[in-house]
Scaffold this motif. Structure first.
Motif, mmCIF file in Angstrom:
data_model
loop_
_atom_site.group_PDB
_atom_site.id
_atom_site.type_symbol
_atom_site.label_atom_id
_atom_site.label_comp_id
_atom_site.label_asym_id
_atom_site.label_seq_id
_atom_site.Cartn_x
_atom_site.Cartn_y
_atom_site.Cartn_z
ATOM 1 N N LYS A 150 94.969 13.932 11.223
ATOM 2 C CA LYS A 150 94.661 15.567 12.648
ATOM 3 C C LYS A 150 95.363 16.691 12.046
ATOM 4 C CE LYS A 150 94.411 17.314 16.331
ATOM 5 N NZ LYS A 150 93.934 17.633 17.615
ATOM 6 N N GLY A 198 98.219 14.592 19.522
ATOM 7 C CA GLY A 198 98.864 15.543 19.126
ATOM 8 C C GLY A 198 99.769 16.073 20.129
ATOM 9 N N PHE A 199 98.862 17.132 20.919
ATOM 10 C CA PHE A 199 99.812 17.935 21.188
ATOM 11 C C PHE A 199 99.923 17.664 23.240
ATOM 12 C CE2 PHE A 199 96.834 20.080 18.145
ATOM 13 C CZ PHE A 199 97.142 20.772 18.105
ATOM 14 N N GLY A 200 100.005 16.725 23.582
ATOM 15 C CA GLY A 200 99.725 16.679 24.414
ATOM 16 C C GLY A 200 100.169 15.071 25.148
ATOM 17 N N LYS A 238 97.625 16.680 31.853
ATOM 18 C CA LYS A 238 97.882 16.679 30.924
ATOM 19 C C LYS A 238 99.260 17.441 30.239
ATOM 20 C CE LYS A 238 96.057 18.056 26.164
ATOM 21 N NZ LYS A 238 94.894 18.494 25.085
ATOM 22 N N ASP A 279 89.896 16.638 36.160
ATOM 23 C CA ASP A 279 88.592 15.504 36.846
ATOM 24 C C ASP A 279 89.685 14.413 35.997
ATOM 25 O OD1 ASP A 279 87.434 17.088 38.630
ATOM 26 O OD2 ASP A 279 85.878 17.170 37.244
ATOM 27 N N LEU A 317 89.170 10.993 33.971
ATOM 28 C CA LEU A 317 88.157 10.402 33.638
ATOM 29 C C LEU A 317 88.733 8.987 32.739
ATOM 30 C CD1 LEU A 317 87.152 13.567 31.298
ATOM 31 C CD2 LEU A 317 85.796 12.766 33.244
ATOM 32 N N ASP A 358 89.627 17.622 25.019
ATOM 33 C CA ASP A 358 90.662 18.533 23.999
ATOM 34 C C ASP A 358 90.205 19.600 23.137
ATOM 35 O OD1 ASP A 358 92.510 18.302 21.876
ATOM 36 O OD2 ASP A 358 92.221 16.985 21.516
HETATM 37 N N1 ATP Z 1 91.105 14.210 31.713
HETATM 38 C C1 ATP Z 1 91.429 12.480 31.280
HETATM 39 N N2 ATP Z 1 90.916 11.849 32.105
HETATM 40 C C2 ATP Z 1 91.370 10.838 31.550
HETATM 41 N N3 ATP Z 1 91.980 10.405 29.901
HETATM 42 C C3 ATP Z 1 92.210 11.499 29.485
HETATM 43 C C4 ATP Z 1 91.463 12.882 29.985
HETATM 44 N N4 ATP Z 1 92.103 13.674 29.358
HETATM 45 C C5 ATP Z 1 92.739 12.994 28.113
HETATM 46 N N5 ATP Z 1 92.517 11.914 28.282
HETATM 47 C C6 ATP Z 1 93.001 10.317 27.414
HETATM 48 O O1 ATP Z 1 94.348 11.223 26.467
HETATM 49 C C7 ATP Z 1 93.931 11.125 25.624
HETATM 50 C C8 ATP Z 1 95.127 12.682 25.051
HETATM 51 O O2 ATP Z 1 93.979 13.958 25.401
HETATM 52 P P1 ATP Z 1 93.783 15.122 24.694
HETATM 53 O O3 ATP Z 1 92.674 14.795 23.328
HETATM 54 O O4 ATP Z 1 92.996 16.343 25.375
HETATM 55 O O5 ATP Z 1 95.458 14.892 23.692
HETATM 56 P P2 ATP Z 1 95.686 16.297 22.873
HETATM 57 O O6 ATP Z 1 97.266 16.104 22.753
HETATM 58 O O7 ATP Z 1 95.129 17.262 22.982
HETATM 59 O O8 ATP Z 1 94.771 15.340 21.885
HETATM 60 P P3 ATP Z 1 94.943 15.209 20.205
HETATM 61 O O9 ATP Z 1 95.689 14.945 19.487
HETATM 62 O O10 ATP Z 1 93.635 14.345 20.288
HETATM 63 O O11 ATP Z 1 94.411 16.788 19.871
HETATM 64 C C9 ATP Z 1 92.704 11.478 25.665
HETATM 65 O O12 ATP Z 1 92.000 10.755 23.581
HETATM 66 C C10 ATP Z 1 92.233 10.091 26.397
HETATM 67 O O13 ATP Z 1 92.173 8.961 25.883
#
Ligand code: ATP
Length: 689
Positions: A96, A132-134, A161, A208, A210, A276
């Motif tokens: 990523k 990668g972010f959170g 998050k 919410d 998921l 995301d």
């Molecule tokens: N609303 C939600 N309900 C349940 N699980 C969630 C939710 N949002 C995120 N997740 C889980 O957390 C993981 C990481 O969330 P997200 O993709 O928003 O984070 P990110 O740090 O931005 O990730 P990426 O590296 O893909 O950018 C998701 O792949 C999913 O498995």
């Protein structure tokens, strides 16, 4: 082999006719007929002044830069080896870009209790995921009034998050994703965000809750997913993207991990969501309503390597087509459990994956998949930068695969039904079945690399121009000497199969010229010697066996010059040099190596690069429309690069045309001369794939 020609004439529609093929005569070309001779002044504009001795910088053996010191005697800068960005992430997610991959051990502890932005208080429970972010955790309400409240601001369980304030996404305050959720949260297929705020060192978003991601579902089912399930995902995902796009955004990171189902055991368990939004960008300007402008920054990569569109790999501004291309790769991955570009490793991974994507035809990619998937791929990889995707048509492709009763489908396709209904209503019909008889468009990614001559012609006042091609090393001197005797100087050089092509002009403005044929790419000592006596590189070419032909001239307008030889296209270096007032004035390749020459005093006010695994027709037309003209070209077996510039002084005739031919375009050149179009640049290399 196909020959194509495209052109731009200011104030007129570009002309794009096909030009018939002309076989190569396979020998030196005698002097060609010339138009009226007109000699230009030959004053040496480079000026005098003794230069200090040059420094040579070797980042590594493969990359070197030689910079001619400024006349102030300032120290020559040392260049680092610079490579294309490479991004890694864990899980099954591929790599990523633009992600700050926090190491779990090093992240500060999360608060035990969360309460932000007027939310109820939550206790942190199990981890749902990490990107990668959170990091995302289940949050359980501490004081519950209604234990059955499943969704909404008062839900018993929510997703929290967390993003640490030092994470890359939070450099300027709250995560950028928050803004996007403000606009898109709760729209079809996007979860709702109920509260957000900062607590301690963390930015926290309450959303919410998921269920599992598509990657989880696929992974927990022995890396398999039924065709009907994937077709339903296609249908619903297209409708989610349509909605997101209709609000002016592109997602920018479509992949199985970012599609989530609703929580198991709830009415939403078959509903699809896209999460995301951290890489979302606008494809439409909010105030003007216009499509954002096209650009390419080959050093910028956003997204996840495995699923990124080819345009994203090449650093082009994101637009709707990119989400659809990533969706196509997502669907094929879920169906076939593998994409042809998986398995590459190392620092060159992004380049190799992109090259493989370009070389994989839709037929190969969709081998053993039902035909609608191939049609979907064909449609989306052919979308233009600002083209409006025909979402309803793409959805209808999958009709034959999914069961007739939407209630029995493994994924809820309500959103798609609604979209098709709306489109039908708008057009006075109920569906888009038989919408039009348009077939999937012609395929641009055919899996078969081809190399051609790329020649660029500029409109200018009549002048004498001469070309030679298929010139062996031993015959170079003879042609050049004769040209010089006739008052011509070399304006461009190129190489094909170790035979040189020479273009000699009466209109270069040079007052003197020297050249060097050497077995290496490039001969730095010789170049430095010439720099000492005020010659500047004006043209260069490399052969596949590593030899080079460098032409240096007096009477150029250059004030300072610098060059770099690199294993990959050195966009970062170019970008840095642009900031120092240098512009690319010549380029060449030898095998997979690039040599880029940049000069101060180039006479350009702006410059841009188009780099692609095929002839970047769309990009060149977009740049032409924006006032740029091609000023340098070079191509390896893999890639073609075009440098386009805006001249400080507008030429009287801004006409420019390009031609791609399998043989040296000798007949065409004569036709161009008859129209006062002269070769401005020529190279041999990759054009189509
Ligand atoms: N609303 C939600 N309900 C349940 N699980 C969630 C939710 N949002 C995120 N997740 C889980 O957390 C993981 C990481 O969330 P997200 O993709 O928003 O984070 P990110 O740090 O931005 O990730 P990426 O590296 O893909 O950018 C998701 O792949 C999913 O498995």
């Amino acid at each position: 082999m196909r020959q194509l020609r495209s052109s731009v004439r200011k104030g007129r529609e570009p002309i794009v006719p096909n030009v018939p093929h002309t076989p190569s005569p396979g020998k030196d070309e005698p002097d060609a007929p010339t138009t009226r001779l007109r000699r230009r002044g030959t004053g040496n504009r480079a000026g005098g002044g003794r230069k200090k001795k040059n420094d040579v910088v070797n980042g590594d053996d493969a990359v070197k830069e030689i910079t001619l010191p400024r006349r102030t005697g300032e120290e020559v800068k040392v260049e680092e080896v610079e490579k294309m960005d490479e991004h890694e992430s864990g899980g099954g997610s591929g790599n990523k870009g633009l992600a700050a991959a926090d190491d779990e051990g090093s992240t500060p502890p999360l608060p035990e209790r969360v309460q932000v932005g007027g939310s109820p208080a939550y206790r942190i429970e199990k981890k749902l995921g990490k990107g990668g972010f959170g990091q995302v955790y289940v949050g359980r309400r501490v004081n519950t009034t209604n234990p059955l409240e499943r969704t909404g601001p008062g839900a018993v369980e929510v997703a929290l998050k967390f993003e640490h304030r030092s994470s890359k996404g939070c450099n300027y305050g709250p995560p950028y994703e928050w803004q996007v959720y403000n606009v898109l949260g709760g729209s079809h297929g996007v979860p709702r965000v109920h509260y957000k705020g900062r607590q301690g060192d963390y930015y926290i978003m309450v959303m919410d809750m998921l269920g599992p991601s598509l990657w989880d579902v696929w992974n927990n089912n022995s890396h398999m997913m039924s065709t009907e399930m994937v077709a339903c995902i296609a249908i619903e995902a297209i409708s989610i993207l349509e909605k997101l796009h209709s609000r002016g955004y592109v997602h920018g990171d479509v992949k199985p991990e970012n599609f989530l189902l609703g929580p198991p055991g709830t009415p939403d368990e078959k509903k699809l969501f896209l999460v995301d939004l951290g890489l979302a960008t606008k494809w439409r300007d909010t105030s003007t309503g216009l499509h954002v402008e096209y650009d390419q920054r080959p050093d910028v990569f956003r997204g996840t390597v495995r699923y990124a569109s080819v345009h994203a790999h090449l650093g082009r501004t994101g637009s709707r087509r990119d989400d659809l291309e990533s969706l196509a790769y997502t669907l094929i991955f879920l169906l076939r459990a593998k994409l042809p570009w998986q398995g590459y490793q190392g620092e060159n991974k992004g380049f190799l994956v992109c090259k493989k994507k370009m070389a994989t035809s839709p037929e190969t990619l969709c081998l053993l998949c039902p035909v609608p998937f191939r049609h979907f791929v064909e449609y989306v990889v052919n979308l233009k930068f600002d083209e409006e995707p025909n979402y309803a048509k793409y959805i209808s492709l999958f009709d034959g695969i999914v069961g007739p009763n939407p209630d029995n489908r493994p994924i809820n396709t309500d959103g798609a039904q609604k979209l098709i209904y709306q489109v039908g209503q708008k057009r006075g019909r109920l569906t888009v079945q038989g919408d039009d008889d348009e077939q999937p468009k012609k395929k641009v990614r055919m899996g078969m690399p081809a190399t051609q001559w790329i020649s660029v012609y500029n409109g200018r006042r009549p002048m004498k121009q001469r070309y030679h091609y298929n010139v062996a090393d031993e015959r170079l001197a003879q042609h050049i000497d004769k040209g010089n005797e006739d008052g011509l100087f070399i304006s461009s050089v190129a190489c094909c199969s170790s035979l040189w092509a020479l273009i000699m002009d009466a209109g270069t403005g040079f007052s003197d010229q020297v050249y060097k044929l050497s077995p290496c790419f490039l001969h730095k000592e010789w170049i430095m010697e010439q720099w000492e006596t005020n010659y500047y590189i004006s043209a260069l070419a490399g052969s596949s066996n590593g030899s080079s032909l460098v032409v240096m001239s007096k009477g150029t307008q250059y004030l300072q010059q610098s060059y770099k030889v690199s294993e990959s296209f050195p966009f970062k270096w170019i970008n840095k040099k642009w900031k120092e007032g240098f512009y690319v004035t010549a380029m060449a390749t030898s095998g997979n190596k690039w040599a880029i020459v940049m000069s101060r005093g180039s006479g350009f006010s702006d410059q841009t690069v188009e780099l692609d695994f095929l002839y970047p027709s769309e990009g060149i037309h977009k740049r032409w429309d924006a006032g740029y003209r091609i000023t340098a070209t070079a191509a390896t077996w893999d890639q073609a690069a075009f440098v386009l510039s805006i001249p400080r002084r507008k030429p009287p005739d801004e006409t420019q045309e390009t031609l791609r031919t399998s043989a040296f375009p000798s007949t065409h050149v004569k036709e161009k001369w008859a129209k006062n179009l002269y070769i401005a640049s020529v190279c041999y290399g990759r054009t189509v794939s």
